[in-house]
Design a protein around this motif. Structure first.
Motif, mmCIF file in Angstrom:
data_model
loop_
_atom_site.group_PDB
_atom_site.id
_atom_site.type_symbol
_atom_site.label_atom_id
_atom_site.label_comp_id
_atom_site.label_asym_id
_atom_site.label_seq_id
_atom_site.Cartn_x
_atom_site.Cartn_y
_atom_site.Cartn_z
ATOM 1 N N ARG A 143 4.357 7.363 0.997
ATOM 2 C CA ARG A 143 4.218 6.408 -0.114
ATOM 3 C C ARG A 143 5.578 5.937 -0.632
ATOM 4 N NH1 ARG A 143 2.270 11.196 -4.007
ATOM 5 N NH2 ARG A 143 0.439 10.974 -2.734
ATOM 6 N N ASP A 144 6.644 6.646 -0.256
ATOM 7 C CA ASP A 144 7.981 6.212 -0.671
ATOM 8 C C ASP A 144 8.536 5.165 0.274
ATOM 9 O OD1 ASP A 144 7.670 8.225 -2.435
ATOM 10 O OD2 ASP A 144 8.873 9.678 -1.326
ATOM 11 N N PRO A 180 3.005 1.995 1.651
ATOM 12 C CA PRO A 180 2.117 3.043 1.136
ATOM 13 C C PRO A 180 0.670 2.736 1.548
ATOM 14 C CG PRO A 180 3.425 2.052 -0.618
ATOM 15 C CD PRO A 180 3.646 1.221 0.591
ATOM 16 N N LEU A 181 -0.139 3.759 1.638
ATOM 17 C CA LEU A 181 -1.528 3.546 2.088
ATOM 18 C C LEU A 181 -2.293 2.626 1.149
ATOM 19 C CD1 LEU A 181 -2.492 7.097 3.356
ATOM 20 C CD2 LEU A 181 -2.340 5.023 4.711
ATOM 21 N N SER A 182 -1.909 2.617 -0.124
ATOM 22 C CA SER A 182 -2.624 1.739 -1.065
ATOM 23 C C SER A 182 -2.390 0.272 -0.725
ATOM 24 C CB SER A 182 -2.162 2.020 -2.495
ATOM 25 O OG SER A 182 -0.761 1.923 -2.585
ATOM 26 N N ASP A 183 -1.277 -0.045 -0.060
ATOM 27 C CA ASP A 183 -1.034 -1.422 0.374
ATOM 28 C C ASP A 183 -1.519 -1.637 1.805
ATOM 29 O OD1 ASP A 183 0.176 -1.860 -1.995
ATOM 30 O OD2 ASP A 183 2.219 -1.612 -1.259
ATOM 31 N N PHE A 184 -1.322 -0.630 2.635
ATOM 32 C CA PHE A 184 -1.643 -0.790 4.049
ATOM 33 C C PHE A 184 -3.153 -0.934 4.270
ATOM 34 C CE2 PHE A 184 -2.791 1.222 8.107
ATOM 35 C CZ PHE A 184 -2.149 0.349 8.960
ATOM 36 N N LEU A 185 -3.937 -0.078 3.612
ATOM 37 C CA LEU A 185 -5.378 -0.066 3.875
ATOM 38 C C LEU A 185 -6.122 -1.218 3.222
ATOM 39 C CD1 LEU A 185 -6.120 3.742 3.630
ATOM 40 C CD2 LEU A 185 -6.235 2.339 5.654
ATOM 41 N N PHE A 216 -3.719 10.515 9.427
ATOM 42 C CA PHE A 216 -2.615 10.236 8.506
ATOM 43 C C PHE A 216 -3.047 9.357 7.328
ATOM 44 C CE2 PHE A 216 -0.318 12.064 11.907
ATOM 45 C CZ PHE A 216 0.865 12.539 11.379
ATOM 46 N N TYR A 217 -4.290 8.857 7.348
ATOM 47 C CA TYR A 217 -4.805 8.137 6.175
ATOM 48 C C TYR A 217 -5.244 9.125 5.091
ATOM 49 C CZ TYR A 217 -5.229 4.023 9.223
ATOM 50 O OH TYR A 217 -4.990 3.004 10.086
ATOM 51 N N ALA A 218 -5.291 10.409 5.441
ATOM 52 C CA ALA A 218 -5.767 11.408 4.475
ATOM 53 C C ALA A 218 -4.794 11.581 3.310
ATOM 54 C CB ALA A 218 -5.996 12.740 5.164
ATOM 55 N N SER A 219 -3.535 11.290 3.544
ATOM 56 C CA SER A 219 -2.559 11.411 2.458
ATOM 57 C C SER A 219 -1.272 10.690 2.850
ATOM 58 C CB SER A 219 -2.256 12.884 2.199
ATOM 59 O OG SER A 219 -1.268 13.012 1.212
ATOM 60 N N LEU A 260 -4.239 7.907 -6.528
ATOM 61 C CA LEU A 260 -3.611 9.207 -6.257
ATOM 62 C C LEU A 260 -2.110 9.081 -5.996
ATOM 63 C CD1 LEU A 260 -6.243 10.639 -3.729
ATOM 64 C CD2 LEU A 260 -6.072 11.142 -6.148
ATOM 65 N N SER A 261 -1.537 7.932 -6.333
ATOM 66 C CA SER A 261 -0.168 7.667 -5.888
ATOM 67 C C SER A 261 0.873 8.627 -6.468
ATOM 68 C CB SER A 261 0.214 6.225 -6.201
ATOM 69 O OG SER A 261 0.081 6.023 -7.575
ATOM 70 N N ASP A 262 0.527 9.359 -7.519
ATOM 71 C CA ASP A 262 1.500 10.323 -8.045
ATOM 72 C C ASP A 262 1.045 11.757 -7.810
ATOM 73 O OD1 ASP A 262 -0.641 10.112 -9.688
ATOM 74 O OD2 ASP A 262 0.475 10.276 -11.552
#
Lengths: 473, 413
Positions: A41-42, A46-51, A64-67, B56-58
Motif C-alpha cells: 500500500r506504500d 495500493p489494492l484500493s486503487d488497483f482493484l 496477494f489481494y488478501a493484504s 483497512l488501509s491503516d
C-alpha cells in the motif's frame, strides 16, 4: 517407441527442478528490491486503487489481494522463498510445485503491468511440472521413497509430460506463426529494429547494429528456427532432440547477450533441460554430474543433521483415483490450451468461452514475440518536478534502462493509450518525495515521454515527445 | 484430586455442549450469510474488495477471502466452513478442525466488517478459546483442567460483564438484567453455586435475547452451557500437561507448552478487558487503541456494535438510481434486517465508501452515466409524531463503462 518420442528422463526432470528452484529464487531476490513499491500500500498501486479497475477486479484471483500491508507481503515473499528452496532440494516436491504455481501466479497478478514473457513462460511450465515426477531424482523425497527408480530412468507416460513438451513447442511454433509482418517476411529487418529499442539493447547488441547484412540472415534464421522447433522436438531421435535443445539454448543466449529481457532468456535456456534424453547422461562428464547430484541430498541431510519426513502419498486404495484425476485434469488443460491458443491466433482476439477460461486458470498465452512486426518504441521517460521553493527535481528511477521491473511498467503503459499508469506513477514519485521532504514539497511535476515509431527499409522515425501526466499541488 | 485449582475444571458434558452449540451457531450464521452472498461479500455487491482495502488501509490484516471477488469463491468458502461446523457438531472436534473453523469464521466475518456485530467477535473469540480445550477422544476424566479452561472462564466472565454493562442503567429491565448477568459473571467461579447461577444466567440471556440482541444472547448462552455438569458420573479431574507441571514440578514439560501456557491466558485476559472497556462509552476510544494489535490476529473483541451503532427509532431506505433514466438500481432498507441496518448506518459515515458503492452498483447493472443515492428517513411512529419522511441526496458519481484490456498477457517486449 513412445519412449524416444514422448519419453522424459527422470534425471533430466530432476535437473530441471533444481534449475527452476534457482530461477524462482533469483526472481524473488530481484523482486525483493522493489517489493514495497510494487506490491504494498506504500507503493505505486495500493489494492484500493488497483482493484477498482473493472475487468481485473471481477475475473481474476491472487493470494496477494488478501493484504497489501508491507508486513504480510514480505511474509508471503519469504514463504515463497522457502518453497523455492524446498523445490531446489526436492522436499515434498509435488505439493511445493502446486503451491509455487499458485503463489507465483498470484504475485504476477498483483501487478500485471510488471509481467513479461519470461514470467508467463515460467508460470505455464510450472503448471505442467505439477503433473511431472520431477522430484524422483536428485531430491530428498527420493531418499525416503520406498520405490526403486526404474533401470532405464524413464518417467512413466503421462499427459502432463506431453503437455510439457507441447508447451515448449507452442512457444516457438506460435512465435513463428505470429511473425507474418513485412519486417519478418519481406524486408527481414525485424532483428535490426529489435536492436534499436534503445532502452532494451545491451552493449553487445549496440555493437552489432553496424553489421546490416547480418540482420537479414538473422531474421530469416530466427523464423525458420522457431517454426521448426515443434517438429524437431517430436522427432524420435535422441541426437536430434539434443541438438534442438542446444539450438534453443544458443538462441536464448543470443537474446541474453543483446537485449535486456530479464528472466525470459534464462527461462528459455533452462526449460528444455527436462527434455534431455538418456543419451545425454551416458557421457562420462554427465555421469559425474549424475553421481554428484544423487549424493547432494544425502550430504545435505548429513550436514543439517536432520532427516526429512516421508513425502505425502495417497493411500494405496485410492491411488488409482488420484492418477485418473491428475491425467484427466492434464488432458483438459492440454486440449484447452491448444484449442484456445489456435483460436486466438486465427481470430486475433482472446476467445471468450465462460466455461473454458484460461485467464482464470492462469494458462492464457500469446507468444507474439516481436510480431507481427517489431514496434519500435525507443522510449525515453522524463519525470521532472519543481518544488514550492523553486528547486528542480529529476526523479531518479527513470533512466533509459534500469535493471528493475519499472521499465515493463512503463512499456505496458505505452501499449495502452488510455493507461492510468503514467498518472499513477507520477503521483507515486511525487508523494514519495513529499513524504521525505515535507518542508519543500513538489508544486508541479510532469511525465514526458519521447519515442520513435517504426519506418521501413531499415529507417528510423524521428523522435516525438508527449506529456502523459501532470501533477499540481 | 483435592488441589484448590481443581475447582476451575470444566465438566465434560458442559464442554461438549459448549462446542456443539458454537458449531450450531456457526452453521446457522453461515447459512444466513449465504442469502446475502453476492450483495454483501462479493465484488458485485455493496463492498467490493477495493472499498474494503480502503477501509483497512491503516491496518495490518490478511484475509484470504479477498483472493477472489467472485460470489462463487466466497460461496465455496462458506460451504467449507459449514462443513467444518457440521464436523464439530457431530463430534469430530480435532484441534485442526477447530483452528480451521475459527479462522474460516473470522475471515468470512471480516470480508464485510460493516455488517459485523459484537456477537460476531464474541463467537470467534469463543471458537479461539475452544481450540485449547481437549478433543472428545482425549477426554479421560469427568472434568478437565488446563490453561485453556481458565482462559475460557475468564472470557465468559468478561463477556457477561460487558453485555450487562452495555445495557446501561436507564430502563427497569436493564437494571434487572444487569444484576442477573453480573452476579453469575462473578459467581460462576464458586463451585457449589455454579449450576443455579448458570440456570439464572440462561434465563436472563433468554430475556436479553427477546428484548435486545438474540444473536449475542445465543452466543453467551452457548458459553454458559459449559458450567452445566453431567450427572451420575464419578468426579475425576484430568489435567493438561502444562497444569500437571505446576501441580507436580517434577513432571517434564516442553518449552512450547510453557510459552503457550503463558501466552494464551494473557491474550484472553487482554481481549476480555478490552471487551469490557469497549462496552462503556467513556472508555471506548481507549479500548479501540488496544484492539489494534489484536486485530491483525483476529483476536479483537468488542460488544459495542450491538448496542447503538444504528438508530432504531427511524427507518432508513437507501435507493440507488440512474440519474439519466430514473431507473432504480438498488433499494436497501434498514427494515430488511439487523445487518442491513448496521451496514447502512456505517456506510453513511464513509462518503468515499458510499461513492464507491454507488459506482459498483452502476458497474454491476452496466448503467453508464450519473448514478445517485437517495436516503429516505421515516420515523418509526410516523402516525403519532406527524413527521413527514425526509429524502436526501447522499451521494452521486459518474460511471464510465470501460473494460480495460488485460495487459498482463503476451510477451511484454
Amino acid at each position: 517407441m513412445w519412449k524416444e518420442w514422448l519419453g522424459l528422463d527422470l534425471r533430466s526432470l530432476g535437473l530441471l527442478r533444481i534449475c527452476y528452484g534457482f530461477l524462482i529464487l533469483a526472481d524473488l531476490f530481484h523482486r525483493s528490491f522493489t517489493f514495497r513499491a510494487h506490491y504494498t500500500r506504500d507503493g505505486v498501486m495500493p489494492l484500493s486503487d488497483f482493484l477498482v479497475q473493472q475487468d481485473l477486479a471481477w475475473r481474476l484471483w491472487s493470494v496477494f489481494y488478501a493484504s497489501d500491508s508491507p508486513v504480510f507481503v514480505a511474509a508471503l515473499l519469504l514463504f515463497m522463498g522457502l518453497l523455492a528452496l524446498m523445490l531446489l532440494v526436492g522436499h515434498r516436491t509435488t505439493l511445493v510445485t502446486i503451491a509455487l504455481f499458485i503463489l507465483l501466479s498470484s504475485l504476477q497478478m498483483r501487478l500485471p503491468y510488471l509481467v513479461h514473457g519470461g514470467d508467463n513462460y515460467l508460470r505455464v511450465i510450472l503448471f505442467w511440472c505439477c503433473f511431472l515426477p520431477w522430484g524422483k531424482r536428485f531430491s530428498i523425497d527420493s531418499l525416503r521413497s520406498s520405490q526403486e527408480p526404474p533401470k532405464d530412468h524413464q518417467a512413466p507416460f503421462s499427459i502432463g509430460g506431453v503437455g510439457y513438451i507441447c508447451q515448449i513447442g507452442i512457444l516457438y511454433g506460435f512465435g513463428a506463426l505470429y511473425k507474418v509482418g513485412p519486417f519478418w517476411t519481406v524486408e527481414h529487418s525485424a532483428v535490426y529494429y529489435a536492436l534499436h529499442i534503445e532502452h532494451l539493447t545491451l552493449g553487445f547488441g549496440q555493437w552489432l547494429v553496424g553489421f546490416e547484412p547480418l540482420f537479414r540472415f538473422a531474421a530469416s534464421a530466427t523464423w525458420i528456427f522457431e517454426a521448426s522447433v515443434p517438429l524437431l522436438l517430436l522427432l524420435p531421435f535422441p541426437w536430434v532432440r539434443m541438438l534442438t535443445i542446444f539450438g534453443i539454448a544458443t538462441f536464448h543466449l543470443g537474446l541474453a547477450l543483446t537485449l535486456d529481457l530479464q528472466l525470459f532468456p534464462w527461462v528459455g535456456i533452462l526449460t528444455p533441460l527436462g527434455l534431455l534424453p538418456a543419451l545425454f547422461w551416458r557421457a562420462s562428464k554427465t555421469k559425474k554430474l549424475d553421481r554428484a547430484l544423487t549424493e547432494a541430498p544425502k550430504r545435505l541431510e548429513r550436514f543439517l543433521g536432520v532427516k526429512a519426513g516421508l513425502p505425502f502419498r495417497m493411500s494405496e486404495r485410492y491411488q488409482w483415483a488420484g492418477v485418473w484425476f491428475r491425467e484427466l485434469l492434464a488432458l483438459v488443460a492440454l486440449v484447452a490450451v491448444l484449442f484456445l491458443t489456435v483460436v486466438e491466433w486465427k481470430t486475433g482476439a482472446p476467445p471468450n468461452y465462460p466455461f473454458l477460461d484460461l485467464r482464470t486458470a492462469r494458462l492464457h498465452q500469446k507468444w507474439s514475440l516481436y510480431a507481427p512486426n517489431v514496434n519500435l518504441r525507443s522510449l525515453k521517460h522524463e519525470v521532472k518536478g519543481q518544488t514550492v521553493n523553486g528547486h528542480t527535481v529529476v526523479f531518479d528511477e527513470l533512466g533509459e534502462r534500469d535493471w528493475s521491473r519499472w521499465h515493463y511498467f512503463r512499456e505496458h503503459s505505452h501499449k495502452n493509450p488510455d493507461s492510468i499508469q503514467f498518472q499513477v506513477y507520477l503521483n507515486y514519485v511525487v508523494n514519495r518525495w513529499n513524504l521525505s521532504n515535507p518542508e519543500d514539497p513538489i508544486a508541479f511535476a510532469v511525465y514526458r515521454l519521447e519515442f520513435r515509431d517504426t519506418q521501413s527499409e531499415f529507417r528510423l522515425g524521428s523522435p516525438t515527445s508527449t506529456v502523459k501526466a501532470t501533477y499540481f499541488r | 484430586m483435592n488441589h484448590p485449582l481443581s475447582q476451575l475444571a470444566i465438566p465434560k458434558t458442559g464442554l461438549l455442549l459448549f462446542r456443539s452449540s458454537l458449531a450450531a451457531i456457526c452453521l446457522l450464521d453461515c447459512f444466513l450469510r449465504l442469502r446475502d452472498l453476492t450483495l454483501m461479500y462479493s465484488d458485485f455487491g455493496l463492498l467490493p474488495r477495493s472499498s474494503l482495502h480502503l477501509l483497512l488501509s491503516d491496518q495490518h490484516v490478511f484475509n484470504p477471502t479477498l483472493t477472489s471477488g467472485h460470489p462463487s469463491f466466497i460461496g465455496l468458502l462458506l460451504l467449507v466452513v459449514m462443513g467444518l461446523a457440521l464436523a464439530v457438531l457431530f463430534g469430530r472436534d480435532s484441534t485442526w478442525i477447530l483452528v480451521c473453523l475459527w479462522l474460516g469464521m473470522a475471515f468470512i466475518q471480516e470480508r464485510n466488517p460493516l455488517v459485523n456485530e459484537g456477537s460476531d467477535h464474541l463467537l470467534r473469540m469463543f471458537l479461539f478459546g475452544s481450540i485449547f480445550l481437549p478433543s472428545k477422544p482425549d477426554f479421560q476424566g469427568s472434568r478437565y483442567l488446563a490453561f485453556g479452561t481458565f482462559g475460557l472462564q475468564t472470557h465468559i466472565m468478561f463477556s457477561l460483564t460487558a453485555a450487562a454493562v452495555g445495557l446501561g442503567f436507564e430502563e427497569p429491565l436493564s437494571k434487572i438484567l444487569l444484576v442477573f448477568l453480573l452476579v453469575p459473571a462473578l459467581g460462576l467461579w464458586i463451585p457449589n453455586v455454579r449450576r443455579p447461577l448458570a440456570i439464572a444466567a440462561l434465563v436472563a440471556l433468554g430475556l436479553y435475547g427477546a428484548y435486545f440482541d438474540m444473536y449475542l444472547a445465543a452466543v453467551l448462552a452457548a458459553a454458559v452451557l459449559v458450567y452445566l455438569p453431567g450427572q451420575g458420573e464419578p468426579d475425576r479431574v484430568h489435567c493438561s500437561p502444562a497444569v500437571q507441571s505446576i501441580l507436580e514440578p517434577s513432571q517434564p514439560v516442553t518449552l512450547g507448552t510453557k510459552i503457550f501456557s503463558v501466552v494464551l491466558p494473557v491474550v484472553l485476559l487482554w481481549s476480555g478487558l478490552v471487551m469490557v472497556l469497549s462496552s462503556i462509552p467513556q472508555t471506548r476510544d481507549t479500548a479501540s487503541s488496544f484492539n489494534g494489535a489484536l486485530r491483525a490476529l483476529y483476536l479483537d473483541s468488542r460488544l459495542e456494535a450491538s448496542q447503538g451503532d444504528s438508530e432504531e427509532e427511524t427507518s432508513e431506505t437507501l435507493t440507488v438510481v440512474s440519474g439519466d433514466t430514473g431507473e432504480v438500481l438498488l433499494t436497501l432498507s434498514s427494515d430488511e434486517g439487523r445487518r442491513t441496518r448496521l451496514f447502512l448506518a456505517r456506510i453513511l459515515k464513509h462518503p468515499e465508501l458510499l461513492n464507491r458503492m454507488i459506482m459498483n452498483v452502476g458497474f454491476a447493472a452496466e448503467r453508464p452515466g450519473r448514478i445517485e443515492a437517495w436516503l429516505e428517513t421515516t420515523p418509526e411512529d410516523q402516525g403519532a409524531s406527524g413527521q413527514e419522511p425526509q429524502k436526501l441526496l447522499v451521494g452521486s458519481t459518474n460511471v464510465v463503462l470501460s473494460k480495460r484490456p488485460h495487459e498482463s498477457e503476451g510477451v511484454g517486449i
